[in-house]
Design an enzyme around this catalytic site. Structure first.
Site, PDB file in Angstrom:
ATOM      1  N   GLY A 256       9.289 133.621  46.215  1.00  0.00           N
ATOM      2  CA  GLY A 256       8.797 133.965  47.831  1.00  0.00           C
ATOM      3  C   GLY A 256       8.176 135.494  48.073  1.00  0.00           C
ATOM      4  N   ARG A 257       8.743 136.019  46.807  1.00  0.00           N
ATOM      5  CA  ARG A 257       8.436 137.497  47.211  1.00  0.00           C
ATOM      6  C   ARG A 257       8.474 138.137  45.737  1.00  0.00           C
ATOM      7  NH1 ARG A 257      13.276 140.714  48.396  1.00  0.00           N
ATOM      8  NH2 ARG A 257      15.072 139.587  47.479  1.00  0.00           N
TER       9      ARG A 257
ATOM     10  N   LYS B 215       8.912 142.305  42.168  1.00  0.00           N
ATOM     11  CA  LYS B 215       9.569 141.801  43.241  1.00  0.00           C
ATOM     12  C   LYS B 215       9.364 142.400  44.706  1.00  0.00           C
ATOM     13  CE  LYS B 215      14.581 140.530  43.905  1.00  0.00           C
ATOM     14  NZ  LYS B 215      15.760 140.231  43.159  1.00  0.00           N
TER      15      LYS B 215
ATOM     16  N   GLY C 184       7.682 138.323  52.186  1.00  0.00           N
ATOM     17  CA  GLY C 184       7.334 138.533  50.713  1.00  0.00           C
ATOM     18  C   GLY C 184       7.799 140.007  50.267  1.00  0.00           C
TER      19      GLY C 184
ATOM     20  N   ASP D 130      19.822 128.489  41.546  1.00  0.00           N
ATOM     21  CA  ASP D 130      18.407 129.242  41.559  1.00  0.00           C
ATOM     22  C   ASP D 130      18.442 130.455  41.023  1.00  0.00           C
ATOM     23  OD1 ASP D 130      19.480 129.415  44.156  1.00  0.00           O
ATOM     24  OD2 ASP D 130      18.017 130.673  44.646  1.00  0.00           O
ATOM     25  N   ASN D 131      19.942 131.096  40.937  1.00  0.00           N
ATOM     26  CA  ASN D 131      20.219 132.422  40.605  1.00  0.00           C
ATOM     27  C   ASN D 131      20.679 132.505  39.176  1.00  0.00           C
ATOM     28  OD1 ASN D 131      19.120 133.459  42.937  1.00  0.00           O
ATOM     29  ND2 ASN D 131      21.009 133.620  43.953  1.00  0.00           N
TER      30      ASN D 131
ATOM     31  N   ASP E 161      19.183 138.602  40.076  1.00  0.00           N
ATOM     32  CA  ASP E 161      19.654 138.459  41.372  1.00  0.00           C
ATOM     33  C   ASP E 161      20.853 139.187  41.716  1.00  0.00           C
ATOM     34  OD1 ASP E 161      17.152 137.391  41.659  1.00  0.00           O
ATOM     35  OD2 ASP E 161      17.730 135.600  42.865  1.00  0.00           O
TER      36      ASP E 161
HETATM   37  P1  AMP Z   1      17.535 134.963  46.679  1.00  0.00           P
HETATM   38  O1  AMP Z   1      18.673 134.928  47.855  1.00  0.00           O
HETATM   39  O2  AMP Z   1      17.061 136.457  46.693  1.00  0.00           O
HETATM   40  O3  AMP Z   1      17.945 134.269  45.745  1.00  0.00           O
HETATM   41  O4  AMP Z   1      16.281 134.332  47.422  1.00  0.00           O
HETATM   42  C1  AMP Z   1      16.452 132.856  47.824  1.00  0.00           C
HETATM   43  C2  AMP Z   1      14.950 132.373  48.038  1.00  0.00           C
HETATM   44  O5  AMP Z   1      14.615 133.014  49.130  1.00  0.00           O
HETATM   45  C3  AMP Z   1      13.926 132.679  47.056  1.00  0.00           C
HETATM   46  O6  AMP Z   1      13.139 131.564  47.072  1.00  0.00           O
HETATM   47  C4  AMP Z   1      13.132 133.920  47.385  1.00  0.00           C
HETATM   48  O7  AMP Z   1      11.949 133.825  46.975  1.00  0.00           O
HETATM   49  C5  AMP Z   1      13.250 133.611  49.115  1.00  0.00           C
HETATM   50  N1  AMP Z   1      12.944 135.029  49.706  1.00  0.00           N
HETATM   51  C6  AMP Z   1      14.178 136.010  49.741  1.00  0.00           C
HETATM   52  N2  AMP Z   1      13.618 136.834  50.450  1.00  0.00           N
HETATM   53  C7  AMP Z   1      12.382 136.593  50.804  1.00  0.00           C
HETATM   54  C8  AMP Z   1      11.355 137.451  51.522  1.00  0.00           C
HETATM   55  N3  AMP Z   1      11.609 138.543  51.987  1.00  0.00           N
HETATM   56  N4  AMP Z   1      10.331 136.831  51.663  1.00  0.00           N
HETATM   57  C9  AMP Z   1       9.744 135.779  50.944  1.00  0.00           C
HETATM   58  N5  AMP Z   1      10.705 135.026  50.326  1.00  0.00           N
HETATM   59  C10 AMP Z   1      12.027 135.424  50.184  1.00  0.00           C
HETATM   60 MG    MG Z   2      17.228 134.266  43.757  1.00  0.00          MG
END
Ligand code: AMP
Ligand code: MG
Length: 484
Positions: free
Chosen positions: A87-88, A108, A121, A248-249, A258
């Site tokens: 997502g980013r 990222k 993002g 997912d991590n 992550d």
């Molecule tokens: P994470 O907690 O970093 O593993 O992220 C979990 C999900 O949330 C993943 O799909 C990321 O791409 C999405 N995500 C986290 N932070 C953001 C952000 N600031 N903008 C868009 N997507 C995000």
């Molecule tokens: Mg992640």
């Protein structure tokens, strides 16, 4: 940079081809020279700071890059989310490094994609720099990990609880294929893509498996589990708590990815949790092996779909592999702890003895890292020896006796301990102080000094002892946030 992309050759279901969003004023803040060298990045490019900041902010696309956001799902705190994905983040592409291995180069914080949901993002500078420090420390500690090539500030604010400086961090990993990537195709019933993904992953990560073998799926699962066990063991050796071991991590490569809410354990306690959102302690220090096994079971469920209609037969092949995790982990875990205590080998009757030390440490709230340093030191320092005898009582005498009995010589035991017990880890209070100081002064020299020490965790440098102290409050009030 010479890109040699393979993921982009997979079907469009695997990703969204999308360029990063341009930023107003990119400035290169950190550049990882040794990693750049490893990745065979052109030396001329590494001297052009302006071009580096353009490339690694996403403002300019290097030749051969094919930016894309990868599709994946995942279990987050046990709940399945079918639609996660980058997502980013933007995968720029793959390069072959000096070790002849393939690495992903991913931005990222580089703008929204179709997987962004409510997110902007973007990434704030604090977590970007924290990831840079933590991943460098983990790499030097000998833990399998993704690394950061650069941090570039964007000149734009990101809005969290308050406005913060924005940054793009460039992450380098053996791949970004996760357990969640398998779950993505399993959840939508796209078995053909699941099969493609499995073949692709085997060829990329486990080329030793014969792709035509009847039992390639079983072999694949065994290999992924081996890597996961190795990973969690090395986390536990250095006191690392990942904090958000969602599927997912969980990288199939067995690398740490992550770093959001991760932290280091100071006082030994198997229930240590720092993440503010982990209310149940699902991802507590001592629960990490259990969660890794749970995550492997989720991968196994996806792989079962590749066996066709005879699921009962397939289950008979797959289930024992997941069950074997427990014993395999236990054996590797006690070997790791035995090595920390100077023993080359360990048998079942030593488990109780090792657990006794952990119990003592837990009851007396002893610092995990520093206790092992003291044990090592006590082998030829009388004061430390007396101090430990007081603290650990009979256990200490018992340990010394066993060392005499088991090791050929004490110096060899000491060497083994020195190799397995870091002198310094990226302690939470130091990270926070340094990030706060950096935020005020903007001087990266403060961080460089810390990094110098962290990059030699098994060597006593003149600056090492500045970063060895345990937190005064035992980190009892320390909290981390996914706050990205
Ligand atoms: P994470 O907690 O970093 O593993 O992220 C979990 C999900 O949330 C993943 O799909 C990321 O791409 C999405 N995500 C986290 N932070 C953001 C952000 N600031 N903008 C868009 N997507 C995000
Ligand atoms: Mg992640």
């Amino acid at each position: 940079m010479k890109f040699s992309n393979t993921y982009s050759q997979l079907a469009s279901a695997f990703y969204q081809r999308i360029d990063p969003t341009k930023v107003s004023d990119p400035q290169l803040l950190f550049w990882n020279k040794s990693l750049a060298k490893r990745l065979l990045i052109d030396e001329k490019l590494t001297l052009d700071l302006n071009l580096l900041s353009q490339y690694f902010s996403g403002n300019q696309i290097p030749d051969g890059a094919e930016p894309m956001a990868l599709a994946y799902s995942g279990h987050q705190f046990g709940h399945f989310n079918p639609q996660l994905g980058d997502g980013r983040a933007h995968l720029l592409g793959e390069v072959i490094a000096s070790d002849n291995r393939r690495y992903d180069i991913q931005l990222k914080g580089s703008g929204p994609t179709r997987f962004s949901r409510q997110g902007d993002g973007r990434c704030a500078i604090g977590p970007a720099v924290r990831e840079y420090i933590m991943s460098e420390a983990m790499f030097a500690l000998g833990v399998s990990t993704s690394r950061c090539l650069s941090v570039v500030t964007t000149g734009e604010a990101v809005y969290r609880e308050q406005p913060l400086a924005g940054a793009v961090v460039t992450r380098v990993a053996s791949s970004h294929i996760r357990v969640g990537t398998f779950q993505y195709f399993a959840a939508i019933g796209d078995i053909e893509s699941l099969e493609t993904l499995t073949h692709y992953t085997i060829e990329r990560h486990f080329p030793q498996i014969d792709i035509n073998a009847d039992d390639k799926i079983e072999q694949f699962l065994v290999c992924v589990i081996d890597k996961q066990i190795e990973l969690i063991i090395s986390w536990m050796r250095v006191g690392f708590i990942h904090g958000v071991m969602n599927t997912d991590n969980t990288a199939i490569s067995g690398e740490t990815i992550d770093f959001g809410p991760c932290a280091m354990m100071s006082n030994y306690h198997s229930g240590t949790v720092f993440s503010s959102i982990d209310k149940q302690g699902r991802y507590a220090f001592g629960n990490q092996p259990h969660i890794a096994q749970w995550n492997m079971a989720r991968l196994a469920e996806c792989l079962l779909l590749l066996f066709g209609s005879n699921q009962e037969k397939a289950l008979k092949k797959i289930e024992p592999i997941i069950i074997a995790f427990t014993e395999q982990f236990e054996s590797a875990y006690f070997t790791m702890l035995a090595n920390k205590l100077g023993f080359n080998e360990v048998d079942k009757k030593d488990h109780h003895f090792i657990n006794e030390l952990l119990d003592l440490m837990q009851k007396q709230e002893l610092d995990y890292t520093n206790t092992f340093i003291k044990l090592t030191h006590s082998l030829n320092d009388a004061d430390t020896q007396n101090n430990l005898k007081e603290q650990l009582g009979d256990w200490y005498n018992n340990w010394r006796k066993q060392l005499e009995d088991k090791s050929q010589n004490i110096q060899a035991a000491k060497k083994l301990m020195e190799q397995n017990n870091p002198l310094v880890i990226p302690r939470n209070h130091h990270i926070e102080t340094i990030l706060a100081e950096y935020e005020i002064s903007g001087k990266s020299t403060i961080i460089d000094r810390f990094l110098k020490v962290l990059r030699s965790p098994y060597k006593q440098l003149s600056e090492t002892n500045e970063f060895q102290d345990a937190p005064k409050d035992g980190d009892h009030h320390y909290r981390t946030f996914c706050g990205t």
